[in-house]
Structure formats: C-alpha cells, structure tokens
Design a protein around this motif. Structure first.
Motif, PDB file in Angstrom:
ATOM      1  N   ARG A 159       0.189   6.213   0.586  1.00  0.00           N
ATOM      2  CA  ARG A 159       0.336   6.389  -0.866  1.00  0.00           C
ATOM      3  C   ARG A 159       1.767   6.822  -1.205  1.00  0.00           C
ATOM      4  NH1 ARG A 159      -5.170   9.159  -0.326  1.00  0.00           N
ATOM      5  NH2 ARG A 159      -6.637   7.892  -1.546  1.00  0.00           N
ATOM      6  N   ILE A 160       2.280   7.780  -0.442  1.00  0.00           N
ATOM      7  CA  ILE A 160       3.643   8.253  -0.665  1.00  0.00           C
ATOM      8  C   ILE A 160       4.644   7.115  -0.458  1.00  0.00           C
ATOM      9  CG2 ILE A 160       5.463   9.761   0.243  1.00  0.00           C
ATOM     10  CD1 ILE A 160       3.209  11.813   0.857  1.00  0.00           C
ATOM     11  N   ALA A 161       4.447   6.348   0.613  1.00  0.00           N
ATOM     12  CA  ALA A 161       5.356   5.233   0.896  1.00  0.00           C
ATOM     13  C   ALA A 161       5.370   4.224  -0.245  1.00  0.00           C
ATOM     14  CB  ALA A 161       4.949   4.554   2.203  1.00  0.00           C
ATOM     15  N   LEU A 162       4.210   3.912  -0.792  1.00  0.00           N
ATOM     16  CA  LEU A 162       4.121   2.969  -1.900  1.00  0.00           C
ATOM     17  C   LEU A 162       4.792   3.524  -3.151  1.00  0.00           C
ATOM     18  CD1 LEU A 162       0.464   1.723  -1.390  1.00  0.00           C
ATOM     19  CD2 LEU A 162       2.489   0.250  -1.427  1.00  0.00           C
ATOM     20  N   ALA A 163       4.537   4.799  -3.441  1.00  0.00           N
ATOM     21  CA  ALA A 163       5.106   5.418  -4.640  1.00  0.00           C
ATOM     22  C   ALA A 163       6.632   5.465  -4.569  1.00  0.00           C
ATOM     23  CB  ALA A 163       4.544   6.826  -4.815  1.00  0.00           C
ATOM     24  N   VAL A 164       7.161   5.872  -3.426  1.00  0.00           N
ATOM     25  CA  VAL A 164       8.613   5.988  -3.276  1.00  0.00           C
ATOM     26  C   VAL A 164       9.264   4.608  -3.285  1.00  0.00           C
ATOM     27  CG1 VAL A 164      10.466   6.760  -1.741  1.00  0.00           C
ATOM     28  CG2 VAL A 164       8.446   8.193  -2.080  1.00  0.00           C
ATOM     29  N   ALA A 165       8.641   3.643  -2.614  1.00  0.00           N
ATOM     30  CA  ALA A 165       9.203   2.287  -2.583  1.00  0.00           C
ATOM     31  C   ALA A 165       9.264   1.678  -3.970  1.00  0.00           C
ATOM     32  CB  ALA A 165       8.373   1.399  -1.655  1.00  0.00           C
ATOM     33  N   HIS A 184       4.118  -1.826   2.878  1.00  0.00           N
ATOM     34  CA  HIS A 184       3.143  -0.744   2.765  1.00  0.00           C
ATOM     35  C   HIS A 184       1.888  -1.160   1.999  1.00  0.00           C
ATOM     36  CE1 HIS A 184       5.327   2.300   4.935  1.00  0.00           C
ATOM     37  NE2 HIS A 184       6.440   1.887   4.332  1.00  0.00           N
ATOM     38  N   THR A 185       1.961  -2.240   1.248  1.00  0.00           N
ATOM     39  CA  THR A 185       0.733  -2.804   0.692  1.00  0.00           C
ATOM     40  C   THR A 185      -0.132  -3.344   1.833  1.00  0.00           C
ATOM     41  OG1 THR A 185       1.711  -3.359  -1.445  1.00  0.00           O
ATOM     42  CG2 THR A 185      -0.238  -4.611  -0.801  1.00  0.00           C
ATOM     43  N   ALA A 186       0.512  -4.009   2.796  1.00  0.00           N
ATOM     44  CA  ALA A 186      -0.209  -4.521   3.958  1.00  0.00           C
ATOM     45  C   ALA A 186      -0.812  -3.385   4.776  1.00  0.00           C
ATOM     46  CB  ALA A 186       0.727  -5.366   4.826  1.00  0.00           C
ATOM     47  N   ILE A 187       0.000  -2.370   5.053  1.00  0.00           N
ATOM     48  CA  ILE A 187      -0.474  -1.246   5.863  1.00  0.00           C
ATOM     49  C   ILE A 187      -1.519  -0.443   5.087  1.00  0.00           C
ATOM     50  CG2 ILE A 187       0.200   0.811   7.140  1.00  0.00           C
ATOM     51  CD1 ILE A 187       3.040  -0.385   7.296  1.00  0.00           C
ATOM     52  N   GLY A 188      -1.279  -0.246   3.788  1.00  0.00           N
ATOM     53  CA  GLY A 188      -2.212   0.516   2.968  1.00  0.00           C
ATOM     54  C   GLY A 188      -3.596  -0.082   2.957  1.00  0.00           C
ATOM     55  N   GLU A 205      -6.339   1.380  -6.175  1.00  0.00           N
ATOM     56  CA  GLU A 205      -5.706   2.614  -5.714  1.00  0.00           C
ATOM     57  C   GLU A 205      -4.227   2.389  -5.425  1.00  0.00           C
ATOM     58  OE1 GLU A 205      -5.161   6.612  -4.309  1.00  0.00           O
ATOM     59  OE2 GLU A 205      -6.531   5.631  -5.719  1.00  0.00           O
ATOM     60  N   MET A 206      -3.901   1.290  -4.768  1.00  0.00           N
ATOM     61  CA  MET A 206      -2.499   1.045  -4.439  1.00  0.00           C
ATOM     62  C   MET A 206      -1.655   0.792  -5.681  1.00  0.00           C
ATOM     63  SD  MET A 206      -2.406  -0.896  -0.742  1.00  0.00           S
ATOM     64  CE  MET A 206      -3.640  -2.159  -1.068  1.00  0.00           C
ATOM     65  N   LEU A 207      -2.226   0.124  -6.671  1.00  0.00           N
ATOM     66  CA  LEU A 207      -1.503  -0.057  -7.936  1.00  0.00           C
ATOM     67  C   LEU A 207      -1.258   1.285  -8.606  1.00  0.00           C
ATOM     68  CD1 LEU A 207      -3.216  -3.243  -9.394  1.00  0.00           C
ATOM     69  CD2 LEU A 207      -0.788  -2.985  -8.843  1.00  0.00           C
ATOM     70  N   ALA A 208      -2.265   2.162  -8.571  1.00  0.00           N
ATOM     71  CA  ALA A 208      -2.096   3.504  -9.125  1.00  0.00           C
ATOM     72  C   ALA A 208      -1.050   4.280  -8.339  1.00  0.00           C
ATOM     73  CB  ALA A 208      -3.434   4.244  -9.102  1.00  0.00           C
ATOM     74  N   ASN A 209      -1.087   4.171  -7.013  1.00  0.00           N
ATOM     75  CA  ASN A 209      -0.117   4.873  -6.160  1.00  0.00           C
ATOM     76  C   ASN A 209       1.303   4.475  -6.512  1.00  0.00           C
ATOM     77  OD1 ASN A 209      -2.200   4.479  -3.170  1.00  0.00           O
ATOM     78  ND2 ASN A 209      -2.383   5.905  -4.889  1.00  0.00           N
ATOM     79  N   ARG A 210       1.518   3.196  -6.776  1.00  0.00           N
ATOM     80  CA  ARG A 210       2.860   2.715  -7.099  1.00  0.00           C
ATOM     81  C   ARG A 210       3.347   3.270  -8.443  1.00  0.00           C
ATOM     82  NH1 ARG A 210       2.167  -3.572  -6.433  1.00  0.00           N
ATOM     83  NH2 ARG A 210       4.296  -3.571  -7.296  1.00  0.00           N
ATOM     84  N   ALA A 241       0.281  15.158  -4.568  1.00  0.00           N
ATOM     85  CA  ALA A 241       1.324  14.843  -3.586  1.00  0.00           C
ATOM     86  C   ALA A 241       2.278  13.787  -4.133  1.00  0.00           C
ATOM     87  CB  ALA A 241       0.693  14.360  -2.282  1.00  0.00           C
ATOM     88  N   LEU A 242       1.738  12.797  -4.847  1.00  0.00           N
ATOM     89  CA  LEU A 242       2.564  11.727  -5.398  1.00  0.00           C
ATOM     90  C   LEU A 242       3.440  12.225  -6.546  1.00  0.00           C
ATOM     91  CD1 LEU A 242       0.143   8.657  -5.387  1.00  0.00           C
ATOM     92  CD2 LEU A 242       1.733   9.435  -3.625  1.00  0.00           C
ATOM     93  N   ILE A 243       2.895  13.109  -7.368  1.00  0.00           N
ATOM     94  CA  ILE A 243       3.689  13.677  -8.462  1.00  0.00           C
ATOM     95  C   ILE A 243       4.851  14.490  -7.890  1.00  0.00           C
ATOM     96  CG2 ILE A 243       3.650  15.354 -10.351  1.00  0.00           C
ATOM     97  CD1 ILE A 243       0.733  14.435 -10.896  1.00  0.00           C
ATOM     98  N   PHE A 244       4.559  15.236  -6.837  1.00  0.00           N
ATOM     99  CA  PHE A 244       5.598  16.026  -6.175  1.00  0.00           C
ATOM    100  C   PHE A 244       6.636  15.105  -5.533  1.00  0.00           C
ATOM    101  CE2 PHE A 244       7.007  18.741  -2.487  1.00  0.00           C
ATOM    102  CZ  PHE A 244       7.674  19.698  -3.244  1.00  0.00           C
ATOM    103  N   ALA A 245       6.151  14.047  -4.884  1.00  0.00           N
ATOM    104  CA  ALA A 245       7.062  13.080  -4.253  1.00  0.00           C
ATOM    105  C   ALA A 245       7.978  12.443  -5.298  1.00  0.00           C
ATOM    106  CB  ALA A 245       6.263  12.003  -3.524  1.00  0.00           C
ATOM    107  N   HIS A 246       7.423  12.089  -6.448  1.00  0.00           N
ATOM    108  CA  HIS A 246       8.220  11.487  -7.522  1.00  0.00           C
ATOM    109  C   HIS A 246       9.311  12.442  -7.984  1.00  0.00           C
ATOM    110  CE1 HIS A 246       9.280  10.022 -11.548  1.00  0.00           C
ATOM    111  NE2 HIS A 246       8.882   8.838 -11.131  1.00  0.00           N
ATOM    112  N   ALA A 247       8.941  13.718  -8.113  1.00  0.00           N
ATOM    113  CA  ALA A 247       9.915  14.718  -8.548  1.00  0.00           C
ATOM    114  C   ALA A 247      11.030  14.889  -7.520  1.00  0.00           C
ATOM    115  CB  ALA A 247       9.220  16.050  -8.795  1.00  0.00           C
ATOM    116  N   LEU A 248      10.671  14.849  -6.241  1.00  0.00           N
ATOM    117  CA  LEU A 248      11.667  14.966  -5.179  1.00  0.00           C
ATOM    118  C   LEU A 248      12.697  13.840  -5.272  1.00  0.00           C
ATOM    119  CD1 LEU A 248       9.346  15.846  -2.157  1.00  0.00           C
ATOM    120  CD2 LEU A 248      11.151  17.327  -3.053  1.00  0.00           C
ATOM    121  N   VAL A 249      12.205  12.611  -5.487  1.00  0.00           N
ATOM    122  CA  VAL A 249      13.111  11.468  -5.584  1.00  0.00           C
ATOM    123  C   VAL A 249      13.941  11.546  -6.857  1.00  0.00           C
ATOM    124  CG1 VAL A 249      13.261   8.950  -5.749  1.00  0.00           C
ATOM    125  CG2 VAL A 249      11.573   9.993  -4.222  1.00  0.00           C
ATOM    126  N   GLU A 250      13.277  11.822  -7.967  1.00  0.00           N
ATOM    127  CA  GLU A 250      13.963  11.821  -9.264  1.00  0.00           C
ATOM    128  C   GLU A 250      15.053  12.880  -9.340  1.00  0.00           C
ATOM    129  OE1 GLU A 250      12.793  11.675 -14.010  1.00  0.00           O
ATOM    130  OE2 GLU A 250      11.367  12.562 -12.582  1.00  0.00           O
TER     131      GLU A 250
END
Length: 234
Positions: free
Chosen positions: A119-125, A137-141, A150-155, A167-176
């Motif tokens: 999920r994190i990999a998809l969101a960050v990518a 990561h769509t393939a691996i996911g 779920e994967m569309l939501a993760n992205r 975790a995804l909201i936190f990951a987004h904040a880290l990148v942003e």
C-alpha cells in the motif's frame, strides 16, 4: 586467490539468493501474465506491446554481465525467476544494487505486514508519478491479496483498513514535507495503533520507494510489467 574471502563471498550470495527467494511467492512471471490477462478498466491496464525504446543508461543483460553484477543478477534470477528491468538498470553499479537488495531484504522482514508495505509503495509511487513503480506494485499488490478497489484507494493515500490508511496518510506527509511532519501527524499515526517499530518501518519504506521512484523516472526504464496509467501527471 584468498580462499576464505572467496568462500565468504560465496556464502553471501547464497544468503542473498535465499532472501530474494521468499519474494518468488509474491512476484512471478506467471502472476504477471495472469494480471496482464485481466483487463481491469478501473486500473486501466494496457496490453504490453513492444515499441522502439531507447534507454538512458545501459540495461544490463544477466547473460553477458560479469563480476559482482553477474552474481547479484543471478541471485535475483534464482529468487524471482526473472530479472526486472529496474534491477538490470541498477546493476550498472553493483555497489548500488547490492545496497538496494540488502535494504529491500531487511525491510521486507520487519513488523509491517506485506499488504501495508505494498500500500505504501503504491501511494508513494503515485504521489511521485512513477509509472514503472505503480505498474510493478500493482502486480505485486494483487499477488499479496489487495483487490482493485483497495489499490486504487491506496494510490490516493486511502485504505478500507483504518490502521493502514493512517500509515498512508503519514507516508504522504513524509513525502510532501520531505520528512518535516508535524507533531499532530506523528501522533495520529501512533493513535491509529502503530508502534514505534512500525513508524520507523513506514519511514524506511517511504525512503526506499522514493529511491526507486527517482531511479525509475530519471532513467526512464522500460516498463516490463503490465502497464498501469497514472492518475496524475507530474
């Protein structure tokens, strides 16, 4: 030749093959082909057609590679049954490839579950607009059990699982904010149930995926997974 040194390196590459091998159940050629046959309009998976392609850097052929690059690529081939183009590009620097494989193996053995890692990999990518990584990561996911919705939501940085979404909201904040997250953002991910170990691993996976996004975009590596279009343009 130093026999002990030779044996030590042989043991190292054997260990590396074993670390990679457990990934084979997550990603395989058969799995990729199955995904390619699934024409999913929500993910806009495109048919894989060969077009003229000029790589910005050499795409190392495992059959003609030599030295440490050859040993590392053989380890990946042994573990996954394939060598993705991303890894072949990274093999231009065996030191860089070795470092990536080492970090990837360690990060994959942590406390975060494999679905959250994907999920994190998809969101960050998606956030970094790396089509290669979104496609991979769509393939691996899918292989680890994430469905299309779920994967569309993760992205989009969202999840049907509340803890994963934190975790995804936190990951987004880290990148942003390039790591400069607020106290409230840090407390929110902890309040969602993530331990200190999990928070550190979220940061680790974000950093690792930023690296793969940068490499994939800078080198314009040819996508060798079923292509998935980005939701956003960078």
């Amino acid at each position: 030749m130093n026999t002990s040194s030779s044996c030590s390196r042989s043991t190292y590459y054997s260990s590396l093959r074993n670390k990679i091998f457990h990934k084979a159940s997550i990603l395989s050629i058969d799995a990729m082909n199955q995904i390619g046959r699934t024409q999913c309009p929500e993910h806009r998976i495109l048919n894989r057609t060969r077009t003229d392609f000029m790589a910005r850097v050499a795409v190392i052929d495992p059959q003609t590679a030599t030295g440490e690059a050859k040993q590392l690529l053989d380890a990946v081939q042994s573990g996954l049954g394939m060598v993705p183009n991303f890894i072949r590009v990274l093999a231009n620097s065996p030191v860089a490839l070795n470092a990536f494989l080492g970090l990837h193996g360690i990060a994959g053995a942590g406390v975060l579950d494999e679905r959250t890692r994907e999920r994190i990999a998809l969101a960050v990518a998606e956030q970094n607009a790396c089509q290669y990584c979104v496609s991979a990561h769509t393939a691996i996911g899918r292989k680890v059990g994430l469905d299309n919705d779920e994967m569309l939501a993760n992205r989009r940085g969202r999840s049907l699982d509340a803890k994963a979404e934190a975790a995804l909201i936190f990951a987004h904040a880290l990148v942003e904010h390039t790591g400069q997250v607020s106290k409230a953002e840090f407390e929110a991910v902890r309040a969602a149930g993530h331990s200190d170990a999990e928070i550190i691993e979220i940061i680790t996976h974000v950093a690792m995926n930023i690296f793969t996004n940068l490499l994939g975009k800078a080198t314009e590596v040819e996508i060798d997974f079923p292509k998935v279009e980005l939701n956003t343009a960078a």
